[in-house]
Design a protein around this motif. Sequence first.
Motif, PDB file in Angstrom:
ATOM      1  N   ARG A  89      18.506 118.774  23.853  1.00 58.12           N
ATOM      2  CA  ARG A  89      19.188 117.895  22.894  1.00 58.12           C
ATOM      3  C   ARG A  89      19.830 116.747  23.667  1.00 58.12           C
ATOM      4  O   ARG A  89      20.011 116.829  24.877  1.00 58.12           O
ATOM      5  N   THR A  90      20.249 115.725  22.933  1.00 61.29           N
ATOM      6  CA  THR A  90      20.887 114.585  23.592  1.00 61.29           C
ATOM      7  C   THR A  90      22.052 114.056  22.772  1.00 61.29           C
ATOM      8  O   THR A  90      22.089 114.224  21.548  1.00 61.29           O
ATOM      9  N   MET A  91      22.990 113.402  23.439  1.00 62.59           N
ATOM     10  CA  MET A  91      24.077 112.694  22.762  1.00 62.59           C
ATOM     11  C   MET A  91      23.714 111.210  22.614  1.00 62.59           C
ATOM     12  O   MET A  91      24.523 110.405  22.147  1.00 62.59           O
ATOM     13  N   SER A  92      22.494 110.840  23.021  1.00 60.91           N
ATOM     14  CA  SER A  92      22.116 109.417  23.081  1.00 60.91           C
ATOM     15  C   SER A  92      21.680 108.821  21.749  1.00 60.91           C
ATOM     16  O   SER A  92      21.634 107.603  21.608  1.00 60.91           O
ATOM     17  N   LYS A  93      21.294 109.641  20.786  1.00 62.40           N
ATOM     18  CA  LYS A  93      20.691 109.094  19.587  1.00 62.40           C
ATOM     19  C   LYS A  93      21.671 109.181  18.417  1.00 62.40           C
ATOM     20  O   LYS A  93      22.411 108.237  18.190  1.00 62.40           O
ATOM     21  N   ALA A  94      21.739 110.288  17.679  1.00 62.75           N
ATOM     22  CA  ALA A  94      22.628 110.354  16.511  1.00 62.75           C
ATOM     23  C   ALA A  94      24.089 110.135  16.893  1.00 62.75           C
ATOM     24  O   ALA A  94      24.857 109.566  16.126  1.00 62.75           O
ATOM     25  N   GLY A 114      22.118 113.014  30.563  1.00 55.78           N
ATOM     26  CA  GLY A 114      21.094 112.719  29.566  1.00 55.78           C
ATOM     27  C   GLY A 114      20.144 113.900  29.446  1.00 55.78           C
ATOM     28  O   GLY A 114      20.105 114.765  30.323  1.00 55.78           O
ATOM     29  N   SER A 115      19.366 113.941  28.338  1.00 53.96           N
ATOM     30  CA  SER A 115      18.418 115.059  28.258  1.00 53.96           C
ATOM     31  C   SER A 115      17.255 114.829  29.214  1.00 53.96           C
ATOM     32  O   SER A 115      16.571 115.773  29.601  1.00 53.96           O
ATOM     33  N   ASP A 116      17.046 113.592  29.660  1.00 55.98           N
ATOM     34  CA  ASP A 116      16.060 113.355  30.723  1.00 55.98           C
ATOM     35  C   ASP A 116      16.329 114.280  31.909  1.00 55.98           C
ATOM     36  O   ASP A 116      15.419 114.891  32.465  1.00 55.98           O
TER      37      ASP A 116
HETATM   38  C1  LIG Z   1      15.598 109.334  23.893  1.00 58.25           C
HETATM   39  C2  LIG Z   1      14.879 110.608  24.170  1.00 58.25           C
HETATM   40  C3  LIG Z   1      15.320 111.514  25.148  1.00 58.25           C
HETATM   41  C4  LIG Z   1      16.238 111.155  26.251  1.00 58.25           C
HETATM   42  O1  LIG Z   1      17.452 110.956  25.982  1.00 58.25           O
HETATM   43  P1  LIG Z   1      18.597 110.875  27.077  1.00 58.25           P
HETATM   44  O2  LIG Z   1      19.193 109.557  26.825  1.00 58.25           O
HETATM   45  O3  LIG Z   1      18.052 111.044  28.449  1.00 58.25           O
HETATM   46  O4  LIG Z   1      19.457 112.015  26.678  1.00 58.25           O
HETATM   47  C5  LIG Z   1      14.668 112.705  25.309  1.00 58.25           C
HETATM   48  N1  LIG Z   1      13.607 113.020  24.547  1.00 58.25           N
HETATM   49  C6  LIG Z   1      13.145 112.182  23.614  1.00 58.25           C
HETATM   50  C7  LIG Z   1      11.982 112.578  22.811  1.00 58.25           C
HETATM   51  C8  LIG Z   1      13.753 110.952  23.399  1.00 58.25           C
HETATM   52  O5  LIG Z   1      13.232 110.104  22.517  1.00 58.25           O
END
Ligand SMILES: *Cc1c(COP(=O)(O)O)cnc(C)c1O
Length: 330
Positions: free
Chosen positions: A189-194, A74-76
Motif C-alpha cells: 500500500r502507499t500514502m502517495s495516492k489517496a 514509498g511502496s516502491d
Molecule cells: C504510484 C504507485 C506506487 C508507488 O508509490 P510510492 O509513491 O512509491 O509509494 C506503487 N504501485 C503502483 C501501482 C503505483 O501506481
Amino acid sequence: MRTAAIARYSPDATPCRIDLSDNTNAWGMPPAARAAITSMELSARYPSAYSDELKTAISAYVGLPIDSIATGCGSDDVLDAAIRAFGRPGDRLVYPAPTFVMIPAFASLNGLVPEPTPLDRLATSGARVIYLCSPNNPTGQLVIRSDIEAVLRQATSEQVVIVDEAYAEFAGESVVDLVAHHAQLVVTRTMSKAFGLAGLRVGYVLASPERIAAIETSRGPYMVSAVAEQAAVAALTIGRDWMRSRVALAIESRERLVVELRQRGLEPLDSAANFVFVPIPNALAVAAEMASSGVRVRAFGDPAGLRITVAPWPILQDALRALDEARRCA
Ligand SMILES: *Cc1c(COP(=O)(O)O)cnc(C)c1O
C-alpha cells in the motif's frame, strides 16, 4: 549485476500548467498532515528504526496486528525489499502486462527475470514471485477477488504472491483480510495516492509475521523519516475523513470524465482508481500535442493509450479541450 541495462527513471519534470500524469492527489494533502509537519519539534536524533508509531496507526487503519506490517520509503521501497527478500538471482517474476512500470525494473535490479504472463497462468508458471496490481496501473482495472484467491490456492509454499494495492482506497475493495489466512500473500500500500503524501515517501506492506521479518531484514532501518512518519500518522488518524471525501470527489470526476470520453467516440477502460486509461492509436503524438498546450498526461505505446489522472472537474474540462485540439492536430 544487471544494473547497467536498467534505465534511470526519468519522468518529464518540465513545469506545465496542468499535470495529470502521475496519479498523485489533485486535491492536495490532508490539512492534518500539513499541520503535523509545520508544528513538529525537529530533533537531531534518528527516527525509530522501523516506524513503531506509524505501524500503530496503520494497524488501526487496516485491522492487522503490528507484526504483520512493515513500512518503507514509498511502496516502491517495500516492493523492492519484498522482491529481494523472496526472490533469488535467476528466479522469475511474473505479472500480467501491462502493469506498473517499476516492477520489471525492481525484478532486474534484484537479479530476477521479469516475465509478462497471463493472469490464469501466473501460479502454474512456477515463477518464484507473482505480482498483481489491483486496481492495475495503467489500466485502472480491478483484479477480481476470486481471481486473486485462485492464484493463492494454486501457489505453492515456494512462491510469493504480491498484490499491489496502491489505489485500494479508490476501489473500496481489498484483499488485506486474506493476509491472515494465506502465508504466500504480500499486500503493498502507499500514502502517495489517496492520502496525498507522494512527496513524503511513505509506503507499507502487509503479510505474515515471518514474511514481514524477512522484508525488514532485506534492507536497512530508518527508511521513513521522522517528518514523513508524523505526517502519515496524522493522515491515517485525523485525516481519514478528509481522504474519504476526496476519494468520493475523485470518483465523481472520474465518472464525468468517462462520460465525456465516450461522447467523443472513445472507449475508456472501466477504472476503479483515480485515473482513466483511454485507448488511442496515436497516443504518443496526442500526448505531445497536449503537452504543447500545457496539459501533461501519461502516454503509452503498447497498448497505445493515454492515462489521465482525475482532478477537480474544471481542470478536467480544460484537459478535455486540450485533448480535442490535440486529436485534431496529431
Ligand atoms: C504510484 C504507485 C506506487 C508507488 O508509490 P510510492 O509513491 O512509491 O509509494 C506503487 N504501485 C503502483 C501501482 C503505483 O501506481
